[in-house]
Design a protein around this motif. Structure first.
Motif, PDB file in Angstrom:
ATOM      1  N   ARG A   1       4.148  -9.105  -3.048  1.00 59.98           N
ATOM      2  CA  ARG A   1       2.783  -9.200  -2.530  1.00 59.98           C
ATOM      3  C   ARG A   1       2.184 -10.601  -2.683  1.00 59.98           C
ATOM      4  O   ARG A   1       1.090 -10.858  -2.180  1.00 59.98           O
ATOM      5  N   LEU A   2       2.874 -11.493  -3.377  1.00 61.29           N
ATOM      6  CA  LEU A   2       2.396 -12.876  -3.436  1.00 61.29           C
ATOM      7  C   LEU A   2       2.492 -13.568  -2.084  1.00 61.29           C
ATOM      8  O   LEU A   2       1.869 -14.607  -1.871  1.00 61.29           O
ATOM      9  N   PHE A   3       3.256 -12.985  -1.160  1.00 58.70           N
ATOM     10  CA  PHE A   3       3.482 -13.607   0.145  1.00 58.70           C
ATOM     11  C   PHE A   3       2.756 -12.827   1.240  1.00 58.70           C
ATOM     12  O   PHE A   3       3.305 -12.531   2.290  1.00 58.70           O
ATOM     13  N   GLY A   4       1.503 -12.501   0.960  1.00 59.33           N
ATOM     14  CA  GLY A   4       0.685 -11.787   1.918  1.00 59.33           C
ATOM     15  C   GLY A   4       0.029 -12.719   2.915  1.00 59.33           C
ATOM     16  O   GLY A   4      -0.033 -13.936   2.735  1.00 59.33           O
ATOM     17  N   THR A   5      -0.481 -12.120   3.978  1.00 54.99           N
ATOM     18  CA  THR A   5      -1.202 -12.845   5.002  1.00 54.99           C
ATOM     19  C   THR A   5      -2.501 -12.106   5.308  1.00 54.99           C
ATOM     20  O   THR A   5      -2.846 -11.126   4.638  1.00 54.99           O
TER      21      THR A   5
ATOM     22  N   HIS B   1      -7.618  -4.705  -9.325  1.00 57.79           N
ATOM     23  CA  HIS B   1      -7.555  -6.138  -9.055  1.00 57.79           C
ATOM     24  C   HIS B   1      -8.974  -6.651  -8.828  1.00 57.79           C
ATOM     25  O   HIS B   1      -9.866  -5.904  -8.436  1.00 57.79           O
ATOM     26  N   ILE B   2      -9.153  -7.951  -9.054  1.00 54.15           N
ATOM     27  CA  ILE B   2     -10.394  -8.628  -8.657  1.00 54.15           C
ATOM     28  C   ILE B   2     -10.001  -9.847  -7.836  1.00 54.15           C
ATOM     29  O   ILE B   2      -9.022 -10.540  -8.148  1.00 54.15           O
ATOM     30  N   SER B   3     -10.758 -10.089  -6.765  1.00 56.01           N
ATOM     31  CA  SER B   3     -10.336 -11.125  -5.823  1.00 56.01           C
ATOM     32  C   SER B   3     -10.780 -12.515  -6.259  1.00 56.01           C
ATOM     33  O   SER B   3     -11.730 -12.688  -7.032  1.00 56.01           O
ATOM     34  N   LEU B   4     -10.079 -13.488  -5.715  1.00 54.47           N
ATOM     35  CA  LEU B   4     -10.365 -14.912  -5.908  1.00 54.47           C
ATOM     36  C   LEU B   4     -10.072 -15.574  -4.571  1.00 54.47           C
ATOM     37  O   LEU B   4      -8.998 -15.386  -4.010  1.00 54.47           O
ATOM     38  N   HIS B   5     -11.036 -16.349  -4.047  1.00 59.43           N
ATOM     39  CA  HIS B   5     -10.841 -17.060  -2.780  1.00 59.43           C
ATOM     40  C   HIS B   5     -10.875 -18.562  -3.034  1.00 59.43           C
ATOM     41  O   HIS B   5     -11.738 -19.051  -3.773  1.00 59.43           O
TER      42      HIS B   5
ATOM     43  N   GLY C   1      -5.346  -7.131 -12.285  1.00 57.44           N
ATOM     44  CA  GLY C   1      -4.697  -8.248 -11.619  1.00 57.44           C
ATOM     45  C   GLY C   1      -5.686  -9.116 -10.868  1.00 57.44           C
ATOM     46  O   GLY C   1      -6.820  -8.711 -10.581  1.00 57.44           O
ATOM     47  N   ILE C   2      -5.254 -10.322 -10.541  1.00 58.79           N
ATOM     48  CA  ILE C   2      -6.058 -11.249  -9.740  1.00 58.79           C
ATOM     49  C   ILE C   2      -5.476 -11.254  -8.333  1.00 58.79           C
ATOM     50  O   ILE C   2      -4.296 -11.553  -8.139  1.00 58.79           O
TER      51      ILE C   2
ATOM     52  N   ARG D   1      -0.331 -12.962 -13.846  1.00 60.24           N
ATOM     53  CA  ARG D   1      -1.701 -12.479 -13.633  1.00 60.24           C
ATOM     54  C   ARG D   1      -2.056 -12.305 -12.160  1.00 60.24           C
ATOM     55  O   ARG D   1      -2.892 -11.482 -11.816  1.00 60.24           O
ATOM     56  N   VAL D   2      -1.476 -13.106 -11.281  1.00 60.40           N
ATOM     57  CA  VAL D   2      -1.766 -12.966  -9.851  1.00 60.40           C
ATOM     58  C   VAL D   2      -0.915 -11.822  -9.297  1.00 60.40           C
ATOM     59  O   VAL D   2       0.306 -11.894  -9.283  1.00 60.40           O
ATOM     60  N   SER D   3      -1.586 -10.772  -8.855  1.00 60.36           N
ATOM     61  CA  SER D   3      -0.901  -9.567  -8.406  1.00 60.36           C
ATOM     62  C   SER D   3      -0.723  -9.523  -6.896  1.00 60.36           C
ATOM     63  O   SER D   3       0.197  -8.869  -6.390  1.00 60.36           O
ATOM     64  N   ILE D   4      -1.621 -10.187  -6.167  1.00 59.58           N
ATOM     65  CA  ILE D   4      -1.603 -10.204  -4.704  1.00 59.58           C
ATOM     66  C   ILE D   4      -2.074 -11.585  -4.271  1.00 59.58           C
ATOM     67  O   ILE D   4      -2.936 -12.187  -4.927  1.00 59.58           O
ATOM     68  N   ALA D   5      -1.545 -12.086  -3.160  1.00 57.75           N
ATOM     69  CA  ALA D   5      -2.057 -13.326  -2.582  1.00 57.75           C
ATOM     70  C   ALA D   5      -1.899 -13.246  -1.068  1.00 57.75           C
ATOM     71  O   ALA D   5      -0.862 -12.801  -0.576  1.00 57.75           O
ATOM     72  N   ASN D   6      -2.926 -13.661  -0.357  1.00 55.46           N
ATOM     73  CA  ASN D   6      -2.915 -13.609   1.107  1.00 55.46           C
ATOM     74  C   ASN D   6      -3.347 -14.956   1.660  1.00 55.46           C
ATOM     75  O   ASN D   6      -4.495 -15.362   1.473  1.00 55.46           O
ATOM     76  N   GLN D   7      -2.408 -15.633   2.335  1.00 53.36           N
ATOM     77  CA  GLN D   7      -2.797 -16.868   3.009  1.00 53.36           C
ATOM     78  C   GLN D   7      -3.688 -16.508   4.192  1.00 53.36           C
ATOM     79  O   GLN D   7      -3.379 -15.622   4.985  1.00 53.36           O
TER      80      GLN D   7
END
Length: 520
Positions: free
Chosen positions: A27-31, A245-249, A293-294, A352-358
């Motif tokens: 999920r680190l390679f989300g869009t 999770h809590i988001s970070l932009h 998670g972040i 700590r980073v559980s999800i990331a979306n470019q």
């Protein structure tokens, strides 16, 4: 050049295959696909395009989406979601209403809705990360959407979904509780207390309906928000026992000093660390046994200054239009190098980073561009994402870096090299940026028996112009192989470059070399 002090041009990367940070989450390679500008319409969907499939989605864009290798997709926003009525996008297309989208001063046809997008995402192999409207709507509407998507019980909403062509539930696992509610630009902007209470009410009701969902609370829109820190604490005090999770932009751009821009990952490192410390404090305060998670569910390079000073006023005062061109940034070699370093930061924080979306996927600050009725192509930033997503598997390794320092106005001294690595199946994949604008660097690899098998670089073309972009007419920026000696533990990295190195055990490399010589 201004702002840079070169101390040396040699470096060492220390890697040990058993010194791990955390597993690599796919999920680190989300869009991210938002109903904004041409992200959807003439981006992924254009029924009149020569490559369109039966559902109206562009096959040429789809091929690039698959090549990009993204794993999950956040939908349908973004600012758009804070005014979105999901019911407008279900049922017969010819009966769907045209609505105004106040977030981006656009007209929304709703030709692509929940069923169409879900079908496309499934075909692309993307997990849908659904967002609910907590701007103009609330807990009841979010619960009805969840019921429509995830239940198979004999209810009115489930019957409606089945009449609309989806007998089986969509089964979305991850749900965002609104978007950037700390921002005054957001429809339905709220204080931390107001949002935290609404998010908690919504989360509680959603869990009554589907206890297995993962929920993302909206964190700060940037580290520069005046409420950053206190926003997270307040929101998590309301929701900590209910969300996962809590988001970070985080968005970065080149301003007055390119050395600052090239050090953007240092700022992202600090931002993630700051949020992680806040989250850990609230976890302890609430006595939580789980870790929250972040979700870095919006990140990229974005020329926000140009948007705010040049593009925004015509958008806000001009006529209402269907899918206007909005923030269609053309990315340079420098932008691609920074994107590569931001990916490194996400991997470094895999614990700590559980999800990331470019943000986003097509046309809107995106790795993929397309023209109506015309071509689709890879922007420069496409390559670091695609290569990292394809090769970063297994576990993230701790990387010790000994390198020159570069002095930047904002971030102080940063290392010339920004590096991370992963280990899987007796392979070490190294992703390393050379931040120097002028100097190549000879890198020695201090490993426990690994040597370089192959090396790829993304850097300026032969003319050395770091501002080179890819366009519909020409794509001069693409990865190319670096020359390495068989069995070597050293490699030279060009100035201002993003690089991927594959390392294998020395005995395996030796066996391959002998086989190649015999075959020759």
């Amino acid at each position: 050049m201004k702002g840079i002090t070169i101390v040396q041009q040699v470096a060492t990367l220390r890697l040990r295959s058993d010194e791990t940070v955390a597993p690599v989450s796919r999920r680190l390679f989300g869009t991210f696909v938002e109903h904004m500008g041409r992200s959807v319409y003439t981006g992924i969907h254009e029924p009149e395009h020569p490559t369109a499939d039966a559902a109206g989605f562009r096959r040429d864009v789809g091929a690039l989406v698959r090549e990009l290798g993204a794993t999950c997709v956040r939908y349908p926003g973004g600012n758009f979601v804070s005014g979105y009525r999901w019911e407008d996008g279900v049922g017969p297309v010819e009966n769907r209403p045209v609505r105004v989208d106040a977030a981006w001063r656009s007209l929304e046809s709703n030709a692509v809705g929940l069923h169409e997008f879900t079908g496309w995402a499934t075909e692309m192999g993307l997990e849908v990360m659904m967002a609910v409207n907590l701007g103009t709507r609330g807990a009841a509407e979010a619960a009805e959407l969840l019921e429509y998507c995830n239940l198979d019980e004999p209810t009115a909403r489930v019957a409606e979904r089945r009449r609309n062509g989806a007998d089986a539930a969509f089964g979305f696992d991850v749900w965002c509780l609104g978007n950037e509610m700390d921002g005054e630009w957001q429809i339905g902007h709220k204080t931390a207390d107001e949002y935290g209470r609404l998010a908690a009410e919504t989360a509680r009701l959603m869990r009554f309906i589907d206890p297995g969902v993962e929920l993302v609370a909206a964190g700060s829109s940037s580290a520069e928000m005046a409420t950053f820190g206190e926003w997270e604490r307040t929101v998590l005090r309301h929701t900590g026992d209910l969300v996962d999770h809590i988001s970070l932009h985080a968005y970065y751009e080149e301003l007055d000093d390119v050395s600052d821009f090239l050090a953007s990952s240092a700022r992202l490192d600090r931002f993630i660390d700051e949020v992680a410390m806040i989250v850990a404090g609230v976890e302890q305060e609430l006595g939580l046994t789980k870790h929250i998670g972040i979700s870095v569910d919006e990140w990229n390079v974005w020329n926000t200054t140009r948007f705010n000073q040049v593009d925004k006023e015509p958008l806000l005062t001009g006529p209402w239009r269907f899918h206007p061109r909005i923030i269609e940034d053309e990315y340079t070699v420098t932008d691609a190098v920074v994107v590569g370093s931001l990916l490194n930061s996400l991997l470094r924080h895999a614990d700590r980073v559980s999800i990331a979306n470019q943000a986003q996927l097509v046309n809107v600050i995106a790795p993929i561009r397309s023209e109506p009725g015309g071509a689709a192509w890879r922007q420069t930033i496409f390559y670091p994402f695609a290569i990292t997503a394809a090769h970063a598997h297994g576990s993230v390794l701790t990387v010790g870096v000994e390198a020159a320092t570069l002095t930047t106005p904002t971030y102080g001294d940063v290392l010339q090299l920004d590096a991370t690595a992963t280990f899987d199946d007796d392979r070490i994949e190294v992703f390393v940026v050379n931040r120097s604008q002028t100097d190549a660097v000879d890198v020695a690899l201090d490993t426990d028996g690994f040597v370089v098998e192959s090396a790829t670089t993304l850097t300026a073309p032969d003319d050395g112009d770091r501002r080179t972009t890819n366009t519909a007419d020409a794509q001069p920026v693409a990865p190319r192989a670096l020359a390495v000696e068989p069995g070597s533990a050293t490699v030279q990295l060009p100035p201002l470059s993003w690089n991927h190195l594959r390392l294998v055990r020395a005995i395996e490399a030796g066996a391959r070399t002998e086989t190649q010589e015999e075959n020759a």
